[in-house]
Design a protein around this motif. Structure first.
Motif, PDB file in Angstrom:
ATOM      1  N   CYS A 131       8.829 -89.090 -37.356  1.00 19.73           N
ATOM      2  CA  CYS A 131       9.907 -89.343 -36.921  1.00 19.73           C
ATOM      3  C   CYS A 131      10.673 -88.984 -37.659  1.00 19.73           C
ATOM      4  O   CYS A 131      11.526 -88.207 -36.988  1.00 19.73           O
ATOM      5  CB  CYS A 131       9.686 -91.180 -35.689  1.00 19.73           C
ATOM      6  N   SER A 168      17.069 -97.556 -34.478  1.00 21.95           N
ATOM      7  CA  SER A 168      16.236 -97.338 -32.865  1.00 21.95           C
ATOM      8  C   SER A 168      16.801 -98.584 -32.469  1.00 21.95           C
ATOM      9  O   SER A 168      15.563 -98.853 -30.858  1.00 21.95           O
ATOM     10  CB  SER A 168      14.312 -97.269 -33.879  1.00 21.95           C
ATOM     11  N   LYS A 227      13.753 -99.027 -28.658  1.00 22.61           N
ATOM     12  CA  LYS A 227      15.383 -99.245 -28.224  1.00 22.61           C
ATOM     13  C   LYS A 227      14.116-100.725 -27.360  1.00 22.61           C
ATOM     14  O   LYS A 227      14.156-100.773 -26.422  1.00 22.61           O
ATOM     15  CB  LYS A 227      15.853 -99.013 -27.730  1.00 22.61           C
ATOM     16  N   THR A 233      13.949 -86.223 -38.179  1.00 23.12           N
ATOM     17  CA  THR A 233      14.963 -85.932 -38.517  1.00 23.12           C
ATOM     18  C   THR A 233      15.715 -85.315 -39.085  1.00 23.12           C
ATOM     19  O   THR A 233      16.520 -85.064 -38.876  1.00 23.12           O
ATOM     20  CB  THR A 233      15.345 -87.932 -38.388  1.00 23.12           C
ATOM     21  N   GLN A 259      12.716 -91.802 -29.553  1.00 24.98           N
ATOM     22  CA  GLN A 259      13.508 -92.448 -29.151  1.00 24.98           C
ATOM     23  C   GLN A 259      12.650 -93.501 -28.072  1.00 24.98           C
ATOM     24  O   GLN A 259      14.319 -94.175 -26.732  1.00 24.98           O
ATOM     25  CB  GLN A 259      14.261 -91.568 -28.304  1.00 24.98           C
TER      26      GLN A 259
END
Length: 223
Positions: free
Chosen positions: A215, A140, A78, A219, A75
């Motif tokens: 990742c 992302s 970004k 998910t 996370q």
């Protein structure tokens, strides 16, 4: 999708577990990595595949901790610039999609054990892996992503063109390029960049790393 049922291996049979323990012991005391794996493999009569798994997954405590400390959470991308070790990420994703054997190493990175880089050829699972990777990048909200593909790999130019086209269609800023020296490019990136790879030599040379296959697997397990 078959890959969504895959399980990540973290345990070994008794002989491999004992060999892994001995390898860590030797590494902690400064013995060469190859010699340590060969010594433990000979002692426990391990076959070639078992030794390869250990070589891909067992590290000294110091190395494992140092690599974990560089690893960003899924996370945390970004607004970051991301450099992607293309085939390293895509081949691992292909293994996930096919339900192949994947191992979580001492340093926490997900690794396949096929050793198939030079014989790799693009197929349906490659294109599915591309879609999974780009979907993750889009969600992302990265600032920019550069996918680097080894020129020596078969049809790398065509794959780079496909990735560029799909990035444009998905409004992902960045590029896909071929290079004769991907490892060098990654190791000499801007210090603030994030590198997506499970290549230990590259991880040891950069400041920030992310494990894209892990990742994506994470998910899947939330769905």
């Amino acid at each position: 999708m078959l890959g969504k049922n895959v399980k990540i291996k973290e345990e070994q049979h008794k002989e491999m577990a004992e060999a892994a323990r001995d390898i860590r012991y030797l590494l902690q005391r400064g013995y060469p990595r190859d010699s340590s794996i060969r010594f433990a493999g000979d002692h426990y009569l391990l076959d070639k595949n078992e030794r390869y798994i250990l070589a891909r997954t067992v590290f000294s405590t110091g190395t494992a901790i140092a690599r974990k400390n560089k690893k960003l959470r899924c996370q945390e991308l970004k607004g970051r610039t991301l450099l992607i070790d293309g085939y390293n990420v895509l081949i691992t994703l292909e293994s996930l999609l096919k339900g192949g054997d994947l191992w979580r190493a001492d340093d926490s990175f997900l690794r396949d054990i096929k050793g198939m880089f030079r014989s790799h050829s693009n197929d349906r699972s490659t294109f599915e892996a591309v879609e999974e990777m780009l979907s993750f990048l889009a969600s992302s909200e990265v600032k920019k992503a550069i996918v680097l593909l080894d020129t020596q790999m078969k049809n790398s130019g065509e794959l780079a063109a496909l990735i560029r086209k799909r990035m444009e269609e998905l409004s992902i800023k960045g590029d896909a390029e071929t290079s004769r020296h991907v490892d060098y490019d990654l190791k000499n990136c801007e210090p603030s960049s994030v590198v997506a790879t499970a290549d230990g030599i590259v991880i040891d040379s950069v400041n920030n790393v992310v494990d894209i296959p892990a990742c994506i697997f994470q998910t899947w397990n939330k769905e």
